[in-house]
Design a protein around this motif. Structure first.
Motif, PDB file in Angstrom:
ATOM      1  N   GLY A  18       0.792  -1.218   0.000  1.00  0.00           N
ATOM      2  CA  GLY A  18       0.000   0.000   0.000  1.00  0.00           C
ATOM      3  C   GLY A  18       0.825   1.268   0.000  1.00  0.00           C
ATOM      4  O   GLY A  18       0.306   2.353   0.322  1.00  0.00           O
ATOM      5  N   ILE A  19       2.097   1.164  -0.367  1.00  0.00           N
ATOM      6  CA  ILE A  19       2.967   2.340  -0.422  1.00  0.00           C
ATOM      7  C   ILE A  19       2.823   3.010  -1.780  1.00  0.00           C
ATOM      8  O   ILE A  19       2.990   2.376  -2.828  1.00  0.00           O
ATOM      9  N   TYR A  20       2.496   4.273  -1.760  1.00  0.00           N
ATOM     10  CA  TYR A  20       2.306   5.012  -3.015  1.00  0.00           C
ATOM     11  C   TYR A  20       3.656   5.246  -3.688  1.00  0.00           C
ATOM     12  O   TYR A  20       4.611   5.695  -3.050  1.00  0.00           O
ATOM     13  N   THR A  21       3.729   4.952  -4.984  1.00  0.00           N
ATOM     14  CA  THR A  21       4.999   4.994  -5.704  1.00  0.00           C
ATOM     15  C   THR A  21       5.157   6.213  -6.597  1.00  0.00           C
ATOM     16  O   THR A  21       6.129   6.313  -7.351  1.00  0.00           O
ATOM     17  N   GLY A  22       4.197   7.146  -6.546  1.00  0.00           N
ATOM     18  CA  GLY A  22       4.321   8.357  -7.355  1.00  0.00           C
ATOM     19  C   GLY A  22       3.818   8.206  -8.772  1.00  0.00           C
ATOM     20  O   GLY A  22       4.273   8.910  -9.685  1.00  0.00           O
ATOM     21  N   SER A  23       2.856   7.322  -8.973  1.00  0.00           N
ATOM     22  CA  SER A  23       2.403   7.011 -10.330  1.00  0.00           C
ATOM     23  C   SER A  23       1.716   8.176 -11.039  1.00  0.00           C
ATOM     24  O   SER A  23       1.625   8.183 -12.264  1.00  0.00           O
ATOM     25  N   CYS A  24       1.249   9.172 -10.282  1.00  0.00           N
ATOM     26  CA  CYS A  24       0.541  10.294 -10.918  1.00  0.00           C
ATOM     27  C   CYS A  24       1.439  11.494 -11.217  1.00  0.00           C
ATOM     28  O   CYS A  24       0.975  12.487 -11.793  1.00  0.00           O
ATOM     29  N   ILE A  25       2.690  11.410 -10.846  1.00  0.00           N
ATOM     30  CA  ILE A  25       3.566  12.561 -11.025  1.00  0.00           C
ATOM     31  C   ILE A  25       3.615  13.007 -12.480  1.00  0.00           C
ATOM     32  O   ILE A  25       3.557  14.199 -12.793  1.00  0.00           O
ATOM     33  N   HIS A  26       3.718  12.050 -13.385  1.00  0.00           N
ATOM     34  CA  HIS A  26       3.892  12.392 -14.796  1.00  0.00           C
ATOM     35  C   HIS A  26       2.569  12.509 -15.558  1.00  0.00           C
ATOM     36  O   HIS A  26       2.579  12.715 -16.769  1.00  0.00           O
ATOM     37  N   LYS A  27       1.453  12.375 -14.853  1.00  0.00           N
ATOM     38  CA  LYS A  27       0.150  12.561 -15.501  1.00  0.00           C
ATOM     39  C   LYS A  27      -0.183  14.046 -15.681  1.00  0.00           C
ATOM     40  O   LYS A  27      -1.006  14.401 -16.524  1.00  0.00           O
ATOM     41  N   HIS A  28       0.402  14.864 -14.822  1.00  0.00           N
ATOM     42  CA  HIS A  28       0.178  16.316 -14.869  1.00  0.00           C
ATOM     43  C   HIS A  28      -1.307  16.652 -14.791  1.00  0.00           C
ATOM     44  O   HIS A  28      -1.839  17.432 -15.577  1.00  0.00           O
ATOM     45  N   LEU A  29      -1.979  16.050 -13.833  1.00  0.00           N
ATOM     46  CA  LEU A  29      -3.395  16.325 -13.637  1.00  0.00           C
ATOM     47  C   LEU A  29      -3.586  17.732 -13.090  1.00  0.00           C
ATOM     48  O   LEU A  29      -2.748  18.252 -12.341  1.00  0.00           O
ATOM     49  N   ASP A  30      -4.686  18.350 -13.442  1.00  0.00           N
ATOM     50  CA  ASP A  30      -4.990  19.694 -12.969  1.00  0.00           C
ATOM     51  C   ASP A  30      -5.382  19.625 -11.489  1.00  0.00           C
ATOM     52  O   ASP A  30      -6.357  18.957 -11.143  1.00  0.00           O
ATOM     53  N   PRO A  31      -4.660  20.317 -10.607  1.00  0.00           N
ATOM     54  CA  PRO A  31      -5.002  20.275  -9.177  1.00  0.00           C
ATOM     55  C   PRO A  31      -6.385  20.836  -8.862  1.00  0.00           C
ATOM     56  O   PRO A  31      -6.927  20.545  -7.785  1.00  0.00           O
ATOM     57  N   ASN A  32      -6.940  21.622  -9.768  1.00  0.00           N
ATOM     58  CA  ASN A  32      -8.233  22.257  -9.519  1.00  0.00           C
ATOM     59  C   ASN A  32      -9.411  21.407  -9.973  1.00  0.00           C
ATOM     60  O   ASN A  32     -10.567  21.814  -9.805  1.00  0.00           O
ATOM     61  N   THR A  33      -9.151  20.221 -10.549  1.00  0.00           N
ATOM     62  CA  THR A  33     -10.248  19.353 -10.951  1.00  0.00           C
ATOM     63  C   THR A  33     -10.813  18.633  -9.733  1.00  0.00           C
ATOM     64  O   THR A  33     -10.206  18.592  -8.667  1.00  0.00           O
ATOM     65  N   THR A  34     -11.982  18.058  -9.908  1.00  0.00           N
ATOM     66  CA  THR A  34     -12.637  17.361  -8.795  1.00  0.00           C
ATOM     67  C   THR A  34     -12.071  15.952  -8.639  1.00  0.00           C
ATOM     68  O   THR A  34     -11.482  15.386  -9.571  1.00  0.00           O
ATOM     69  N   ASP A  35     -12.248  15.411  -7.463  1.00  0.00           N
ATOM     70  CA  ASP A  35     -11.893  14.038  -7.149  1.00  0.00           C
ATOM     71  C   ASP A  35     -10.396  13.756  -7.323  1.00  0.00           C
ATOM     72  O   ASP A  35     -10.017  12.684  -7.783  1.00  0.00           O
ATOM     73  N   VAL A  36      -9.582  14.720  -6.950  1.00  0.00           N
ATOM     74  CA  VAL A  36      -8.143  14.476  -6.904  1.00  0.00           C
ATOM     75  C   VAL A  36      -7.621  14.925  -5.539  1.00  0.00           C
ATOM     76  O   VAL A  36      -8.122  15.879  -4.947  1.00  0.00           O
ATOM     77  N   SER A  37      -6.644  14.215  -5.053  1.00  0.00           N
ATOM     78  CA  SER A  37      -5.946  14.649  -3.839  1.00  0.00           C
ATOM     79  C   SER A  37      -4.684  15.391  -4.253  1.00  0.00           C
ATOM     80  O   SER A  37      -4.249  15.315  -5.405  1.00  0.00           O
ATOM     81  N   TRP A  38      -4.114  16.111  -3.306  1.00  0.00           N
ATOM     82  CA  TRP A  38      -2.829  16.775  -3.540  1.00  0.00           C
ATOM     83  C   TRP A  38      -1.766  16.050  -2.740  1.00  0.00           C
ATOM     84  O   TRP A  38      -1.919  15.822  -1.542  1.00  0.00           O
ATOM     85  N   ARG A  39      -0.698  15.686  -3.423  1.00  0.00           N
ATOM     86  CA  ARG A  39       0.415  15.021  -2.769  1.00  0.00           C
ATOM     87  C   ARG A  39       1.665  15.904  -2.838  1.00  0.00           C
ATOM     88  O   ARG A  39       1.845  16.648  -3.803  1.00  0.00           O
ATOM     89  N   LEU A  40       2.500  15.780  -1.842  1.00  0.00           N
ATOM     90  CA  LEU A  40       3.704  16.587  -1.761  1.00  0.00           C
ATOM     91  C   LEU A  40       4.849  15.880  -2.481  1.00  0.00           C
ATOM     92  O   LEU A  40       5.040  14.677  -2.324  1.00  0.00           O
TER      93      LEU A  40
END
Length: 306
Positions: free
Chosen positions: A132-154
């Motif tokens: 269950g350790i998050y591996t950073g799979s969304c880093i390169h997706k460049h999702l918009d932080p202002n969209t719905t249903d997304v969390s913000w990760r550091l």
């Protein structure tokens, strides 16, 4: 992690806190931690803040909030700042009153490009890492932080070394894998625990934190977050991580385990001294314990080998 003996004389501190989460009735493990906090505060000359972490809206219930005050009064555990009762908490000290501070911190992280958006579910993360350790799979997706249903990760670079103050003085540790890319804003747009805790401790001026060993990784995450927010004062906090009080089965105590809750024991006719004696026996302290002060003193002497 080895539990160090607490140095004497105790270093002077200004303020510590007890920070229960009202997601269940307080149990013996909470009492143990609060007793150690009160004891260290007394010996460090620090004031005690009652800070109730109530942002988990799905699990927080009014009866759990009331139980915090009932338990502290019943066991004569002191605090000097914060709400005096549940009504005062709701009107003045609930975390919703500090929401602008959390939002400001989140916006700062976004403007400084310290966060990235993530739409992974827990199920998806488990398919990527069985622990269950998050591996950073969304880093390169460049999702918009202002969209719905997304969390913000550091963003957390691998091998980040963190300096902190422990009971034996300055120490250093590497941010563990369990805290890589940790969440600072949940999908419901509410601040995550790590962010709210850091912002609250800075806001209230806390410089002494007493926690169980299970929160050691969280301490490291919060130290990293404070650096990302350019809040060096957080790095001056002294952290004590104590043993966990275990159930007879050897498992960590849980708020879902009713027979270890103070509320249950009170209803069964237990007195405060009975509860402190029970905690002492679980820690291997054979002599009678009448109050939180005696319990904490015997624990620290046990850790020091006295």
């Amino acid at each position: 992690m080895q539990i160090p003996a607490v140095p004497r004389p105790f270093p002077a501190r200004l303020k510590t806190r007890i920070a229960p989460t009202p997601s269940g009735y307080l149990h013996l493990g909470n009492v143990f931690s609060f007793a150690l906090t009160a004891f260290l505060a007394e010996n460090c000359g620090a004031r005690i803040l009652l800070r109730i972490d109530d942002l988990d809206r799905e699990r927080v219930r009014p009866e759990y909030i009331q139980d915090i005050f009932d338990t502290l009064h019943f066991l004569e555990l002191p605090w000097h700042e914060g709400p005096k009762d549940a009504m005062m908490f709701a009107n003045e000290y609930a975390q919703e009153h500090r929401m602008p501070l959390y939002r400001q911190a989140l916006e700062q992280l976004k403007e400084d490009e310290r966060i990235f958006a993530c739409n992974c579910s827990r199920k998806r993360i488990l398919t990527q890492n069985e622990q269950g350790i998050y591996t950073g799979s969304c880093i390169h997706k460049h999702l918009d932080p202002n969209t719905t249903d997304v969390s913000w990760r550091l963003y957390t670079p691998p091998g980040a070394v963190l300096q902190y103050h422990g009971p034996d003085g300055p120490a250093a540790a590497v941010l563990p894998a369990t805290q890589q890319y940790f969440i600072v804003r949940k999908k419901d747009t509410f601040p995550a625990y790590q962010l709210a805790s850091v912002v609250d401790d800075i806001f209230f001026g806390v410089d002494l934190t007493v926690r169980g060993q299970d929160l050691y990784d969280s301490t490291l995450a919060q130290l990293y977050l404070a650096q990302a927010l350019s809040k060096p004062s957080f790095g001056n906090t002294v952290f004590y991580h104590h043993d966990l009080l275990l159930a007879l089965s050897g498992d960590k105590l849980s708020k879902s385990a009713g027979d270890t809750s103070v509320r249950y024991l009170r209803k069964e006719g237990w007195k405060p001294a009975d509860i402190y004696i029970l905690i002492g026996k679980a820690l291997g302290i054979p002599e009678p314990l009448n109050d939180w002060r005696t319990l904490a003193d015997r624990y620290w002497r046990l850790m020091a080998g006295h």
